[in-house]
Design an enzyme around this catalytic site. Structure first.
Site, mmCIF file in Angstrom:
data_model
loop_
_atom_site.group_PDB
_atom_site.id
_atom_site.type_symbol
_atom_site.label_atom_id
_atom_site.label_comp_id
_atom_site.label_asym_id
_atom_site.label_seq_id
_atom_site.Cartn_x
_atom_site.Cartn_y
_atom_site.Cartn_z
ATOM 1 N N SER A 176 0.845 -1.202 0.139
ATOM 2 C CA SER A 176 0.117 0.100 -0.154
ATOM 3 C C SER A 176 1.020 1.273 -0.129
ATOM 4 O O SER A 176 1.805 1.162 0.631
ATOM 5 C CB SER A 176 -0.859 -0.024 1.119
ATOM 6 N N TYR B 99 -1.900 -1.133 10.841
ATOM 7 C CA TYR B 99 -2.222 -1.697 9.486
ATOM 8 C C TYR B 99 -1.399 -1.483 8.446
ATOM 9 O O TYR B 99 -0.575 -2.254 7.636
ATOM 10 C CB TYR B 99 -3.672 -1.212 8.881
ATOM 11 N N LYS C 121 2.036 -3.775 6.397
ATOM 12 C CA LYS C 121 2.565 -3.606 5.060
ATOM 13 C C LYS C 121 3.925 -3.574 5.046
ATOM 14 O O LYS C 121 4.699 -4.048 4.220
ATOM 15 C CB LYS C 121 1.862 -2.634 4.424
HETATM 16 C C1 UD1 Z 1 -6.969 4.890 3.784
HETATM 17 C C2 UD1 Z 1 -5.794 4.293 4.392
HETATM 18 C C3 UD1 Z 1 -4.807 3.484 3.655
HETATM 19 C C4 UD1 Z 1 -5.615 2.049 3.072
HETATM 20 C C5 UD1 Z 1 -6.971 2.950 1.998
HETATM 21 C C6 UD1 Z 1 -7.869 1.534 1.724
HETATM 22 C C7 UD1 Z 1 -4.798 5.921 5.984
HETATM 23 C C8 UD1 Z 1 -3.896 7.237 6.186
HETATM 24 N N1 UD1 Z 1 -4.964 5.553 4.852
HETATM 25 O O1 UD1 Z 1 -6.667 5.413 2.536
HETATM 26 O O2 UD1 Z 1 -3.710 3.079 4.218
HETATM 27 O O3 UD1 Z 1 -4.726 1.422 2.297
HETATM 28 O O4 UD1 Z 1 -7.749 3.553 3.359
HETATM 29 O O5 UD1 Z 1 -8.243 1.144 2.859
HETATM 30 O O6 UD1 Z 1 -5.390 5.689 6.809
HETATM 31 N N2 UD1 Z 1 -13.108 10.912 3.250
HETATM 32 C C9 UD1 Z 1 -14.227 11.799 3.311
HETATM 33 N N3 UD1 Z 1 -15.279 11.475 3.847
HETATM 34 C C10 UD1 Z 1 -15.451 9.935 4.042
HETATM 35 C C11 UD1 Z 1 -14.263 9.070 3.722
HETATM 36 C C12 UD1 Z 1 -13.217 9.732 3.272
HETATM 37 O O7 UD1 Z 1 -13.844 13.051 3.195
HETATM 38 O O8 UD1 Z 1 -16.578 9.393 4.814
HETATM 39 C C13 UD1 Z 1 -11.748 11.528 2.576
HETATM 40 C C14 UD1 Z 1 -10.623 11.264 3.118
HETATM 41 O O9 UD1 Z 1 -10.239 12.359 4.226
HETATM 42 C C15 UD1 Z 1 -9.426 11.395 2.058
HETATM 43 C C16 UD1 Z 1 -10.209 10.608 1.100
HETATM 44 O O10 UD1 Z 1 -11.612 10.954 1.307
HETATM 45 O O11 UD1 Z 1 -9.084 12.419 1.794
HETATM 46 C C17 UD1 Z 1 -9.800 9.203 0.735
HETATM 47 O O12 UD1 Z 1 -10.216 8.433 1.887
HETATM 48 P P1 UD1 Z 1 -10.343 7.140 2.125
HETATM 49 O O13 UD1 Z 1 -11.112 6.268 1.095
HETATM 50 O O14 UD1 Z 1 -10.381 6.592 3.366
HETATM 51 O O15 UD1 Z 1 -8.747 6.571 1.723
HETATM 52 P P2 UD1 Z 1 -7.268 6.918 2.514
HETATM 53 O O16 UD1 Z 1 -7.667 7.579 3.810
HETATM 54 O O17 UD1 Z 1 -6.664 7.758 1.400
#
Ligand code: UD1
Length: 337
Positions: free
Chosen positions: A126, A151, A155
């Site tokens: 990842s 997690y 990795k």
């Molecule tokens: C996260 C994990 C990563 C993991 C990936 C897939 C961290 C730092 N990263 O990535 O290790 O491999 O998930 O499981 O924990 N967002 C919103 N609202 C929501 C959900 C997300 O605004 O309800 C935003 C987040 O702030 C971010 C983006 O959407 O900016 C993507 O979030 P997400 O899909 O959870 O992925 P990551 O955090 O990038």
């Protein structure tokens, strides 16, 4: 001769898509999965897309006896190791279970592979291994570590184990694929992501909100140093990602040693951009409100995708619009799943 590939965690979201791409190219695919976060019906779904049901071994990869059974019965040429716990928040609550499960299964797999002389391994890593200290875009030569959760550390640790093992083992090939943010689903609408409970990740939350299962999306922070203030990520279509595995596997048959390779588009999109594109291509509304930042989130994360292009001759083909369309198609087809 057709090659046989074992996919650990092969019944999951990414594994199922890798199985489809491999079978379509004539590989023989074996799935090993304890179905802890997936369903056995994926076998028939893969069969409907490709014309062939892959064989599923309902086993725990960390159980040495069970895994030996698979290697004894099948002539395995290579392994794609996707089995593992993957929920970031849960890993903070239950670190021991994450370390035990993810590390144990990998060590057992390597031991059994050694016993059966299998020397090709593709690992599901990842972008989280880049931690919080590197500047974007991430290149594979940057230092890994300083992860923000257990997690992510699993990795990182598994990458290190594979590096040491490849160094010590003549003819062994270990390729760590560092995924950015996999989203989308197969065009057929037959396979896709099935999050357990309330989704943590953005795309499944968006599709469930559009479907009316969730009331509104919380956008975590709009005061990041980005053009619209919301977080930016390198979203990659799961079918592109799966094709990256096929390219890595082909490469591994003539490779020895250890490599880390980013699988991303090389481009970042913001939360609001994704919501906008989703509404536009699908003609649906995604109600949202701005919420506080989520702990541990970075402002911007995206890949330098040039190593994959150079080494594997692979690059992504699908757009953010494709990802949004296919994710919604999957959600609609599986409303009661
Ligand atoms: C996260 C994990 C990563 C993991 C990936 C897939 C961290 C730092 N990263 O990535 O290790 O491999 O998930 O499981 O924990 N967002 C919103 N609202 C929501 C959900 C997300 O605004 O309800 C935003 C987040 O702030 C971010 C983006 O959407 O900016 C993507 O979030 P997400 O899909 O959870 O992925 P990551 O955090 O990038």
């Amino acid at each position: 001769m057709e090659k046989t590939v074992l996919l650990t965690g092969g019944a999951g979201f990414i594994g199922a898509h890798v199985a489809v791409e491999l079978q379509q190219l004539g590989y023989r695919v074996i799935l090993a999965d304890n179905l802890s976060n997936s369903q056995a019906d994926v076998v028939g779904r893969i069969g409907r897309i490709t014309g062939v049901d892959p064989k599923l071994w309902d086993i725990d990869v960390a159980d040495r006896t069970e895994l030996e059974g698979v290697f004894a019965a099948e002539q395995i040429d290579a392994v794609v190791h996707l089995a593992g716990f993957k929920a970031v928040g849960e890993s903070v609550q239950q670190p021991l279970s994450y370390y035990r499960n993810n590390l144990d299964s990998t060590l057992t797999l390597l031991e059994v592979m050694a016993d059966y002389g299998v020397k090709r391994l593709i690992f599901s890593s990842s972008a989280t291994v880049y931690g919080a200290d590197n500047a974007v875009p991430y290149t594979e030569d940057m230092p890994a570590g300083r992860c923000t959760n257990p997690y992510g550390w699993t990795k990182c640790m598994i990458e290190q184990i594979l590096k040491d093992y490849a160094l010590a083992t003549p003819d062994f090939s270990a390729i760590c694929l560092r995924y950015f943010n996999p989203v989308g689903a197969h065009m057929s609408g037959l396979i896709g992501e099935r999050p357990n409970g309330i989704p943590n990740n953005l795309m499944p939350y968006v599709t469930q909100t559009a479907a009316g299962i969730r009331q509104e999306l919380s956008v975590f922070g709009n005061d990041y140093p980005t053009p619209d203030g919301t977080g930016m990520r390198d979203y990659i279509h799961v079918v592109d990602l799966a094709k990256g595995h096929v390219a890595a596997l082909d490469y591994s048959f003539a490779h020895t040693g250890w490599e880390a390779i980013n699988l991303g588009t090389g481009k970042a999109s913001s939360v609001l951009e994704l919501v906008q594109v989703f509404e536009q291509v699908n003609g649906v509304k995604v109600p949202y409100r701005i919420a506080p930042r989520r702990d541990g989130d970075l402002a911007v994360c995206y890949a330098d995708a040039s190593k994959a292009k150079k080494l594997l001759n692979w690059q992504t083909e699908k757009t953010l619009a494709d990802m949004c369309r296919d994710s919604w198609n999957w959600q609609k087809n599986n409303a009661d799943a």
